[in-house]
Scaffold this active site. Structure first.
Site, PDB file in Angstrom:
ATOM      1  N   GLU A  60     -28.814  95.695   9.666  1.00 54.21           N
ATOM      2  CA  GLU A  60     -29.500  94.477   9.214  1.00 54.21           C
ATOM      3  C   GLU A  60     -29.090  94.109   7.789  1.00 54.21           C
ATOM      4  OE1 GLU A  60     -33.882  94.327  10.761  1.00 54.21           O
ATOM      5  OE2 GLU A  60     -33.261  96.420  10.609  1.00 54.21           O
TER       6      GLU A  60
ATOM      7  N   SER B  20     -41.027 103.326  10.225  1.00 57.32           N
ATOM      8  CA  SER B  20     -42.011 102.374   9.731  1.00 57.32           C
ATOM      9  C   SER B  20     -43.175 103.147   9.139  1.00 57.32           C
ATOM     10  CB  SER B  20     -42.487 101.500  10.893  1.00 57.32           C
ATOM     11  OG  SER B  20     -43.780 100.992  10.629  1.00 57.32           O
TER      12      SER B  20
ATOM     13  N   LYS C 246     -41.148 103.804  15.484  1.00 54.76           N
ATOM     14  CA  LYS C 246     -40.006 102.966  15.108  1.00 54.76           C
ATOM     15  C   LYS C 246     -38.780 103.738  14.627  1.00 54.76           C
ATOM     16  CE  LYS C 246     -40.657  98.615  14.892  1.00 54.76           C
ATOM     17  NZ  LYS C 246     -40.223  97.771  14.117  1.00 54.76           N
TER      18      LYS C 246
ATOM     19  N   HIS D 215     -22.386  82.739  25.788  1.00 52.51           N
ATOM     20  CA  HIS D 215     -23.721  82.120  25.645  1.00 52.51           C
ATOM     21  C   HIS D 215     -24.825  83.166  25.764  1.00 52.51           C
ATOM     22  CE1 HIS D 215     -21.622  78.252  26.466  1.00 52.51           C
ATOM     23  NE2 HIS D 215     -20.980  78.989  27.376  1.00 52.51           N
TER      24      HIS D 215
END
Ligand code: ARG
Length: 468
Positions: A300, A287, A293, A166
């Protein structure tokens, strides 16, 4: 002749003789599968070579003519390869183009190649051969990823980290154990693909359009030459089904699902909150506005591209649904879905390895995340169980101890024997040591468990499978 009607007359088609009008230009474009099937050109020639050789050997056509066709096909292969011969973008498909090239090379004898053959069994054969090779390449990519997982796991059998359920800290596990969980998922993927390869390598050639052929072909000779494991038993089935492709895409979807779960964990572990992993600069991106970043884009994208795999599977399932026997032109659409799904599986598997192999695992952060996280609570209950306290009762006692800790800002591992004894007399001097997270991990020695001794056994099993 209206403007929208193609200049290429019907007579240029393989089937043009009885047509009075040329094909409408837009119909030609709409119906062409060249954009999808041009990549089959090499297997198409290979299958034609085997077919021609067999036609000569069986005497279905004279050996000398077979030899002419065979040498012509060899030249066509070289000239396509060198870029000298180019497919016409308006051609119906790769099969008709190769036949056109052959005819230009050897003349009318090229027309004998199609003896006892139809594009229906030809395309089914091409796809099966091509797919089986793509799937073999895929199993090799999966294996490379598995090898990386084993090599990485070997270093981390003694590195505890939080095991989650969980998304909450549950029990400590070793990083090796966590990495190897993926090894087994990929192992099943690999074996699924190997099974699909077996069913894919059944030869349709010789089924002709749908009913077989009166020519006395030697189908087994063709199968042997092309590396097929057997020949199809029913000509209708052979030209009309694509279940092998659906299976490949289903296995590809399961693989994509596994990869996407691993990718998701990479994304999570790369966050400052987790900080369990540091991806190599070569596989992260920055970025354009935020200079700080380092984004885990590869992971992804692997996660995102699962959509392509599921979409391809769904597309092919829907396309095949309700089609009457035997071949229907709908089936030309199989290639779009099949190639999308298999290309995606190959790319994502490769990129997962490339993404992860330069990563740094921050085991100190993983260990630190365990401090005071109560993931040793089950171990405390197990201490009581060993003293014959029923597990349910032990569970409730430890629940009270956790509450006590939360109220007083304490951790389970900081409790003394005396403090523990206040909750239950069965605790003794050995209890505090059992609450160390490392000890909790090492206690789980059942086969398949996370203790380093069990993980060593697991690693042996994994290595044996990779060597096989
Ligand atoms: N391009 C076709 C396909 O991929 C080849 C088979 C065509 N057969 C036919 N009878 N039109 O399915």
């Amino acid at each position: 002749m209206s403007e929208s009607v193609s200049q290429s007359g019907g007579s240029k088609k393989l089937w043009g003789a009885m047509f009075d009008k040329p094909t409408h230009e837009e119909v030609e474009t709409f119906a062409s599968s060249l954009a999808q099937d041009s990549r089959l050109w090499e297997v198409d020639i290979e299958c034609s070579l085997a077919h021609a050789r067999m036609l000569g050997q069986t005497g279905v056509i004279p050996e000398a003519e077979a030899a002419q066709i065979i040498s012509g096909l060899g030249r066509v292969r070289e000239r396509i390869s060198s870029g000298e011969l180019k497919f016409s973008p308006t051609a119906e498909d790769v099969h008709s183009e190769i036949e056109r090239f052959l005819k230009e090379d050897v003349g009318p004898v090229a027309g004998k190649l199609h003896t006892g053959r139809s594009r229906n069994d030809q395309v089914a054969t091409d796809i099966r051969l091509y797919l089986s090779r793509q799937l073999s390449a895929l199993t090799i990519e999966i294996e490379r990823l598995q090898k990386w997982l084993v090599t990485a796991a070997e270093k981390f059998t003694h590195a505890p980290m939080p095991g989650l359920t969980h998304m909450q800290h549950a029990q400590p596990v070793s990083l090796a154990h966590h990495l190897l969980a993926y090894f087994w998922m990929f192992e099943r993927d690999r074996s699924r693909f190997n099974e699909v390869i077996e069913r894919t390598l059944v030869l349709p050639l010789g089924s002709a359009a749908l009913a077989g052929t009166p020519h006395r072909l030697d189908r087994r000779a063709v199968a042997n030459e092309l590396g097929f494991r057997g020949i199809s038993e029913n000509s209708l089935d052979a030209v009309a089904d694509r279940d092998f492709a659906i299976e490949a895409l289903a296995a590809g979807s399961i693989l994509a699902m596994h990869l996407s779960r691993m990718a998701e964990e990479i994304v999570l572990w790369q966050t400052p909150e987790f900080g369990f992993i540091r991806l190599d600069d070569s596989v992260t991106t920055g970025s354009s506005i935020m200079p700080q970043k380092k984004n885990p884009d590869v992971a992804e994208l692997i996660r995102g591209r699962t959509g392509r795999s599921y979409g391809a599977l769904n597309g092919l399932l829907v396309m095949m649904k309700g089609l009457p026997l035997a071949y229907n032109r709908d089936m030309q659409e199989d290639k779009e879905h099949l190639f999308t799904g298999i290309d995606n599986a190959l790319a994502c598997t490769r990129l997962m390895r490339i993404c992860i192999e330069g990563a740094e695992f921050r085991t100190e952060r993983m260990a630190a995340a365990l401090n005071g996280d109560f993931s040793n609570a089950t171990d405390l209950a197990d201490c009581l169980v060993e003293k014959s306290v029923p597990f349910r009762e032990a569970h409730s006692i430890v629940g009270q101890i956790v509450n006590f800790c939360l109220t007083h800002g304490r951790t389970l591992e900081s409790l003394t024997t005396l403090e523990l004894k206040n909750f239950n007399a069965a605790f003794d001097d050995t209890t505090p040591a059992r609450l160390k997270h490392f000890a909790a991990m090492e206690a789980r020695q059942t086969p398949g468990g996370t203790a380093s001794s069990a993980v060593e056994r697991q690693l042996n099993q994994a290595r044996t499978l990779l060597e096989a």
